[in-house]
Design an enzyme around this catalytic site. Structure first.
Site, PDB file in Angstrom:
ATOM      1  N   GLU A 181     -17.258  10.344  57.993  1.00  0.00           N
ATOM      2  CA  GLU A 181     -17.060   9.665  59.272  1.00  0.00           C
ATOM      3  C   GLU A 181     -16.730   8.181  59.063  1.00  0.00           C
ATOM      4  O   GLU A 181     -15.872   7.633  59.746  1.00  0.00           O
ATOM      5  CB  GLU A 181     -18.312   9.846  60.147  1.00  0.00           C
ATOM      6  CG  GLU A 181     -18.266   9.145  61.496  1.00  0.00           C
ATOM      7  CD  GLU A 181     -17.116   9.584  62.411  1.00  0.00           C
ATOM      8  OE1 GLU A 181     -16.431  10.572  62.096  1.00  0.00           O
ATOM      9  OE2 GLU A 181     -16.902   8.894  63.421  1.00  0.00           O
TER      10      GLU A 181
ATOM     11  N   LYS B 291      -6.927   9.621  72.800  1.00  0.00           N
ATOM     12  CA  LYS B 291      -8.226  10.283  72.946  1.00  0.00           C
ATOM     13  C   LYS B 291      -7.987  11.620  73.639  1.00  0.00           C
ATOM     14  O   LYS B 291      -7.018  11.759  74.378  1.00  0.00           O
ATOM     15  CB  LYS B 291      -9.137   9.400  73.807  1.00  0.00           C
ATOM     16  CG  LYS B 291     -10.601   9.590  73.451  1.00  0.00           C
ATOM     17  CD  LYS B 291     -11.437   8.480  73.981  1.00  0.00           C
ATOM     18  CE  LYS B 291     -12.878   8.697  73.637  1.00  0.00           C
ATOM     19  NZ  LYS B 291     -13.164   8.431  72.210  1.00  0.00           N
TER      20      LYS B 291
ATOM     21  N   ASN C  65       1.179  16.499  81.445  1.00  0.00           N
ATOM     22  CA  ASN C  65       0.342  16.336  80.257  1.00  0.00           C
ATOM     23  C   ASN C  65       0.148  17.726  79.662  1.00  0.00           C
ATOM     24  O   ASN C  65      -0.268  18.639  80.376  1.00  0.00           O
ATOM     25  CB  ASN C  65      -1.000  15.715  80.683  1.00  0.00           C
ATOM     26  CG  ASN C  65      -2.038  15.769  79.586  1.00  0.00           C
ATOM     27  OD1 ASN C  65      -1.706  15.797  78.415  1.00  0.00           O
ATOM     28  ND2 ASN C  65      -3.304  15.791  79.971  1.00  0.00           N
ATOM     29  N   GLY C  66       0.464  17.891  78.377  1.00  0.00           N
ATOM     30  CA  GLY C  66       0.290  19.207  77.745  1.00  0.00           C
ATOM     31  C   GLY C  66       1.545  19.573  76.973  1.00  0.00           C
ATOM     32  O   GLY C  66       2.346  18.703  76.626  1.00  0.00           O
TER      33      GLY C  66
HETATM   34  C1  F6R Z   1     -12.204   9.908  65.754  1.00  0.00           C
HETATM   35  C2  F6R Z   1     -12.145  10.736  66.949  1.00  0.00           C
HETATM   36  C3  F6R Z   1     -11.585  12.103  66.820  1.00  0.00           C
HETATM   37  C4  F6R Z   1     -12.359  13.081  67.725  1.00  0.00           C
HETATM   38  C5  F6R Z   1     -11.664  14.451  67.728  1.00  0.00           C
HETATM   39  C6  F6R Z   1     -12.418  15.455  68.576  1.00  0.00           C
HETATM   40  O1  F6R Z   1     -12.737   8.649  66.051  1.00  0.00           O
HETATM   41  O2  F6R Z   1     -12.506  10.319  68.017  1.00  0.00           O
HETATM   42  O3  F6R Z   1     -11.573  12.552  65.510  1.00  0.00           O
HETATM   43  O4  F6R Z   1     -13.662  13.184  67.281  1.00  0.00           O
HETATM   44  O5  F6R Z   1     -10.364  14.307  68.225  1.00  0.00           O
HETATM   45  O6  F6R Z   1     -12.479  15.047  69.906  1.00  0.00           O
HETATM   46  P1  F6R Z   1     -13.539  15.663  70.886  1.00  0.00           P
HETATM   47  O7  F6R Z   1     -14.878  15.223  70.437  1.00  0.00           O
HETATM   48  O8  F6R Z   1     -13.170  15.109  72.238  1.00  0.00           O
HETATM   49  O9  F6R Z   1     -13.386  17.154  70.816  1.00  0.00           O
END
Ligand code: F6R
Length: 596
Positions: free
Chosen positions: A473, A591, A98-99
């Protein structure tokens, strides 16, 4: 971004355990997946394009194996196809990664000159090739891994099998998350906690330059000098149901419904002036704030800017992390840099934190995942305590970040005497009482609005001030899960070009909650209406120009964004549901964006 699982145990059900682990990490990437396991003395690799269910269809669960590694991919380098899917092998070595290996082209060219054959288009394959090369040279797997680690540049979490060593899994990481866990009769590797929760809640975090060696009895960790070191055993505080869908059709809906509990959980820790003081008095010494984040976290920053500037009289600058890290920045010792991130692993946010720390500027992380990289590296940390967020589109973590930023606003405003102790106390009570208002919102149906939106090709979201931040948002939420193109604009800005895009029946979703600019936004709505738009207005007062008017409870204005965003999340959800989209795993997304 890509999910990794590894299992070694006494039970010979590695295939099931690895597959279940992959399913719980599918939110990290889902364009192909694969598994490698020992079948007697041989490493067998099986991979498939598409979601994990495609891999599941071709796995033979009657195979008895007690050791294996697995991967679910979010393509970065090379198309999403079976050849590029992980695991990748070379000689005796099989890996999942991963990366991103940033110098892989350079390394590939060198190796190709020596007639090394590459099968895939990925950067990851180079890792298997290099470890195998050094393994042949040194006849020592640790030396081979260590040497490879010294050569590759970029970010990685890697799990490694060696065909000569059928009772061990090896792992290394840099700038990509990886945990190592232990149960009574097994050890695990995973990109995130949900993959291990069925078996154990005890885990360690591997640091950069360390090498983990897993057997079914124990976990050994070596430092950069290859000496054995002791690691702190952490306990995951949530429980397995946090990472399960329960009776909800989608994780996203479950997580929207959890928002009121998340708010309660947070406010319990801050609901008196004393508690607020104790937790936030480290904020006293700053004259200005810079907020840095990506995507939704950046949107929290925009909303927080309006709040902090208006209610606490402190200037706030908001930056997109991927821009901030590569531009000229001006640093001031009286400035606090706040990094907002659900995962605490977002590559650009983490890199920005490191840039700021180099300048000796104080940093605060507003983070959801405990012990994540940003949580460990920021000078101060406030946990958002939203629990595991599984749906790719953030909802409850966003609201939790917003609540924390509201609490920061309240603390700073009170300190700067921009409002009274009475106002502070009543706002804290209002936060505690938001549950009822949120329940009212959750109990309403948004299906009719969704049916108006679902047919659209393009949508505008409008708002001014805080309402603009919310519009950003709302727009992101809708487009990422329903694939309807949408843009958010400051309401007054539309007429400077973009209004030319308005066509008959095009939905325009406007948010109006701020008293002093109410009429201004109404004028902008009229401008779009005159050009044929279909106007959906979310407001705390009746708007006669609206084709559909959703009335949001007229609460304390500091808290208004919370209620509006939940409505927008529900509208997006219902729209995507109507369109039959894969809501928890929207196409092309993952995510935790651990690559830049
Ligand atoms: C949208 C979403 C992304 C995250 C972004 C930052 O629904 O989830 O835009 O907000 O990728 O992610 P984090 O908060 O994990 O740094």
């Amino acid at each position: 971004m890509c999910g990794i699982v590894g299992y070694i145990g006494k039970e010979k059900n590695a295939l099931r355990i690895l597959l279940n682990g992959l399913k719980s990490l599918e939110y990290r990437g889902y364009d192909s997946s694969g598994i490698a396991y020992f079948d007697n003395d041989k490493i067998i690799t099986i991979k498939e394009k598409g979601k994990i269910e495609e891999l599941e269809k071709i796995l033979d669960y009657s195979i008895k194996s007690n050791i294996g590694i697995a991967h679910t991919r979010w393509a970065t380098c090379g198309d999403a196809n079976k050849t590029n899917a992980h695991p990748h092998s070379c000689g005796k070595i099989t890996i999942v990664h991963n990366g991103i290996i940033e110098n892989y082209n350079e390394l590939k060219n060198q190796l190709q000159k020596n007639n090394k054959k590459f099968i895939s288009e990925t950067d990851s394959e180079i890792i298997a090739i290099l470890i195998n090369k050094y393994y042949e040279e040194y006849q020592d797997i640790i030396m081979a891994i260590n040497k490879t680690k010294e050569i590759i540049k970029g970010s990685y979490a890697i799990a490694i099998l060696c065909e000569d060593i059928k009772d061990k899994i090896f792992a290394i990481r840099k700038d990509s998350p990886l945990i190592i866990a232990k149960s009574k009769n097994a050890a695990f590797i995973a990109s995130d906690v949900p993959a291990i929760l069925n078996y154990t809640n005890k885990y360690i975090i591997l640091n950069e330059n360390e090498i983990a060696i897993l057997t079914n009895q124990n976990i050994t960790v070596l430092n950069d000098k290859l000496q054995q070191i002791k690691k702190k055993l952490l306990t995951f505080k949530g429980n397995i149901t946090d990472a399960q869908k329960g009776n909800f059709k989608h994780f996203m809906l479950k997580e929207i419904f959890e928002e009121k509990d998340v708010i309660k959980r947070i406010i319990k820790k801050y609901n008196t002036v004393e508690k607020l003081n104790n937790k936030l008095n480290f904020l006293d010494k700053y004259n200005s704030i810079t907020i840095i984040g990506c995507g939704s976290a950046y949107h929290v920053g925009i909303i927080a800017k309006y709040l902090i500037e208006e209610y606490a009289n402190i200037p706030v600058n908001v930056e997109i992390a991927s821009e901030f890290r590569y531009k000229k920045n001006f640093f001031d010792k009286k400035n606090l840099a706040i990094f907002i991130s659900q995962s605490g692993e977002t590559a650009d946010t983490l890199a920005s934190l490191r840039e700021v720390k180099k300048e000796k500027i104080d940093t605060l992380g507003v983070i959801n995942v405990p012990e994540s990289s940003i949580a460990r590296e920021a000078d101060n940390i406030i946990y958002t305590e939203a629990g595991p967020e599984i749906a790719v589109a953030t909802t409850k973590a966003f609201t939790a970040q917003l609540i924390i930023m509201i609490l920061i606003t309240l603390y700073l405003g009170y300190k700067n005497k921009t409002f009274t102790k009475d106002f502070l106390n009543s706002t804290l009570t209002n936060i505690d009482n938001l549950e009822e208002e949120i329940n009212n919102i959750l109990n309403k149906s948004y299906k009719e609005i969704a049916s108006k939106i679902a047919q659209a090709k393009n949508i505008f979201f409008l708002g001014r001030n805080i309402d603009y931040g919310i519009a950003l948002e709302g727009s992101l939420k809708l487009k990422e899960i329903s694939y309807i193109h949408s843009e958010a604009y400051p309401a007054g800005e539309l007429k400077h070009g973009t209004i030319s895009l308005i066509e008959k029946n095009m939905p325009v979703i406007s948010i109006i909650t701020k008293e002093h600019i109410f009429d201004k936004t109404i004028s902008n709505i009229k401008e779009t209406k005159a050009r044929g738009s279909f106007n959906i207005v979310i407001s705390n007062k009746q708007v006669i120009d609206a084709d559909i008017n959703i009335l949001v409870p007229d609460v304390n204005p500091i808290l208004q964004p919370i209620l509006v965003i939940i409505i927008l999340q529900l509208i997006s959800y219902e729209t995507a549901n109507l369109k039959g989209c894969d809501i928890d795993k929207p196409r092309n997304l993952a995510k935790s964006v651990t690559v830049e």
